[in-house]
Design a protein around this motif. Structure first.
Motif, PDB file in Angstrom:
ATOM      1  N   TYR A  85     -41.871   0.024 -40.671  1.00  5.31           N
ATOM      2  CA  TYR A  85     -40.420   0.172 -40.680  1.00  5.31           C
ATOM      3  C   TYR A  85     -39.985   1.028 -41.864  1.00  5.31           C
ATOM      4  N   ALA A  86     -38.932   1.817 -41.653  1.00  2.36           N
ATOM      5  CA  ALA A  86     -38.207   2.469 -42.738  1.00  2.36           C
ATOM      6  C   ALA A  86     -36.739   2.083 -42.589  1.00  2.36           C
ATOM      7  N   PHE A  87     -36.048   1.966 -43.732  1.00  3.67           N
ATOM      8  CA  PHE A  87     -34.701   1.403 -43.727  1.00  3.67           C
ATOM      9  C   PHE A  87     -33.719   2.330 -44.432  1.00  3.67           C
ATOM     10  N   PRO A  88     -32.480   2.402 -43.950  1.00 11.09           N
ATOM     11  CA  PRO A  88     -31.461   3.171 -44.668  1.00 11.09           C
ATOM     12  C   PRO A  88     -31.311   2.650 -46.097  1.00 11.09           C
ATOM     13  N   ARG A  89     -31.126   3.553 -47.029  1.00 10.44           N
ATOM     14  CA  ARG A  89     -31.006   3.149 -48.433  1.00 10.44           C
ATOM     15  C   ARG A  89     -29.908   2.107 -48.636  1.00 10.44           C
ATOM     16  N   LEU A 143     -35.614  11.431 -41.979  1.00  9.45           N
ATOM     17  CA  LEU A 143     -35.929  10.169 -42.647  1.00  9.45           C
ATOM     18  C   LEU A 143     -35.641  10.215 -44.146  1.00  9.45           C
ATOM     19  N   ALA A 144     -34.995  11.273 -44.599  1.00 13.87           N
ATOM     20  CA  ALA A 144     -34.807  11.470 -46.040  1.00 13.87           C
ATOM     21  C   ALA A 144     -34.000  10.353 -46.690  1.00 13.87           C
ATOM     22  N   ASP A 145     -33.112   9.725 -45.957  1.00 16.48           N
ATOM     23  CA  ASP A 145     -32.276   8.663 -46.519  1.00 16.48           C
ATOM     24  C   ASP A 145     -32.817   7.273 -46.205  1.00 16.48           C
TER      25      ASP A 145
END
Length: 271
Positions: free
Chosen positions: A54-58, A105-107
Motif C-alpha cells: 500500500y501507498a498512502f496520501p501524505r 505516486l509523488a504525493d
C-alpha cells in the motif's frame, strides 16, 4: 505476476510499477499509536514481486512521526526516492517508509509491513479486520470448498490421514491444499511445535512436525484454529505441504508440486 482483468483498472509508471486505487479503509499502528489512517490508499505492485503493497496520501499519514532516514538503503523498492525512519514513543523504525518518484505516486508514502526486513509497523487493518504479512490482492481468489473425495496422505509410506470429507482450498498461484478433519488424522504421529505463521487470506496458523525418523522437514502440518471468515470451512482442520508428502486423491497419486516452498522445505531438512 498477477493477471489483471482490465487494463483500465491498473495504471503503470515509467519505473515499471503497477498501481490502482483502493476503496478500503486502511490503518497502520505501532503499539497504540495510529501512524496511517487512510480512506484513499493505492495498491502498488513492484516488478517481480508477486504481492502488492500500500501507498498512502501524505495527508493521511502522520508525517510528524517521520524522520529523513539516517542510513537509506540502496536497490530496494523499485524507483524509491526518499526513505524515512519512523519514530514512535522513542522507538526508531529505520527505513520503514519511502516515496516513489513517479508523478502519479509523488504525493504518496509507502510502508514496510510487520518488520519483514527488521522494520515496520505492528498492526495493519482493512476496515475492522486485521491483515497479516502483506495487503490482500484484489485480483486473487481463495476458495475453501467441502468435498466427499477420498483423500489419503502418507509420510515415508505411513498413512497419516485418510478421509472422505476433506475441504479443498483453491488459492490463485498455489497448488490445491487439502484440509482434513482431526478425527481422520493420526495425531499420535504428529507433534505440536509452537510455530506460527500469518496469512492475509486465511489468518494465523499453528504447526505440527512428524514424530517419525523419516527425513522430512519440520512444521510439515498446519491448521487455522480461528481462520478469517472467507475460509471458515477450514477451521480446525489439518493440511500438509503437498511438496513434501505423498497424497492420493480418489485412487490417483497427486504429483508433488514445485513451489517457492519447495526449496525452503528442502533446506530445513538439510539443516
Amino acid at each position: 505476476m498477477t493477471t489483471f482483468p482490465t487494463a483500465q483498472a491498473v495504471r503503470s509508471t515509467p519505473e515499471g510499477l503497477l498501481w490502482e486505487p483502493s476503496e478500503r479503509w486502511v490503518r497502520g499502528r505501532k503499539g497504540e499509536v495510529t501512524v496511517v489512517d487512510s480512506r484513499h490508499p493505492v495498491l502498488v505492485w513492484e516488478p517481480g514481486v508477486p504481492v502488492p503493497l500500500y501507498a498512502f496520501p501524505r495527508a493521511e499519514v502522520r508525517e510528524e512521526l517521520l524522520r529523513p532516514a539516517k542510513n537509506p538503503p540502496t536497490g530496494t523498492h523499485t524507483g524509491s526516492q526518499t526513505f524515512y525512519d519512523v519514530e514512535v514513543d522513542g522507538e526508531l523504525l529505520e527505513n520503514a517508509a519511502w516515496t516513489f518518484p513517479a508523478a502519479d505516486l509523488a504525493d504518496h508514502i509507502a510502508f514496510e509491513w510487520f518488520r519483514r526486513v527488521g522494520r515496520g509497523l505492528d498492526h495493519w487493518y482493512e476496515e475492522e479486520e486485521e491483515i497479516f504479512i502483506h495487503p490482500r490482492d484484489p485480483h486473487k481468489r481463495v476458495d475453501a470448498i467441502p468435498s466427499s473425495r477420498h483423500l489419503v496422505v502418507e509420510i515415508d509410506g505411513t498413512v497419516v490421514a485418510a478421509t472422505r470429507r476433506p475441504v479443498l482450498l483453491f488459492e490463485t498461484g498455489l497448488p490445491t491444499r487439502y484440509y482434513v478433519p482431526r478425527d481422520d488424522v493420526r495425531l499420535d504421529l504428529l507433534e505440536p511445535t509452537g510455530h506460527h505463521t500469518g496469512c492475509p487470506y486465511k489468518g494465523i496458523a499453528e504447526y505440527w512436525s512428524w514424530r517419525g525418523e523419516a527425513d522430512v522437514p519440520p512444521n510439515l502440518v498446519w491448521s487455522y484454529p480461528d481462520p478469517l471468515p472467507a475460509v471458515g470451512a477450514v477451521q480446525g482442520l489439518l493440511a500438509f505441504y503437498n511438496e513434501a508428502v505423498d497424497i492420493t486423491l480418489d485412487g490417483e497419486r497427486v504429483e508433488r508440486p514445485v513451489t517457492h516452498f519447495t526449496r525452503t522445505l528442502a533446506e530445513q531438512v538439510r539443516s
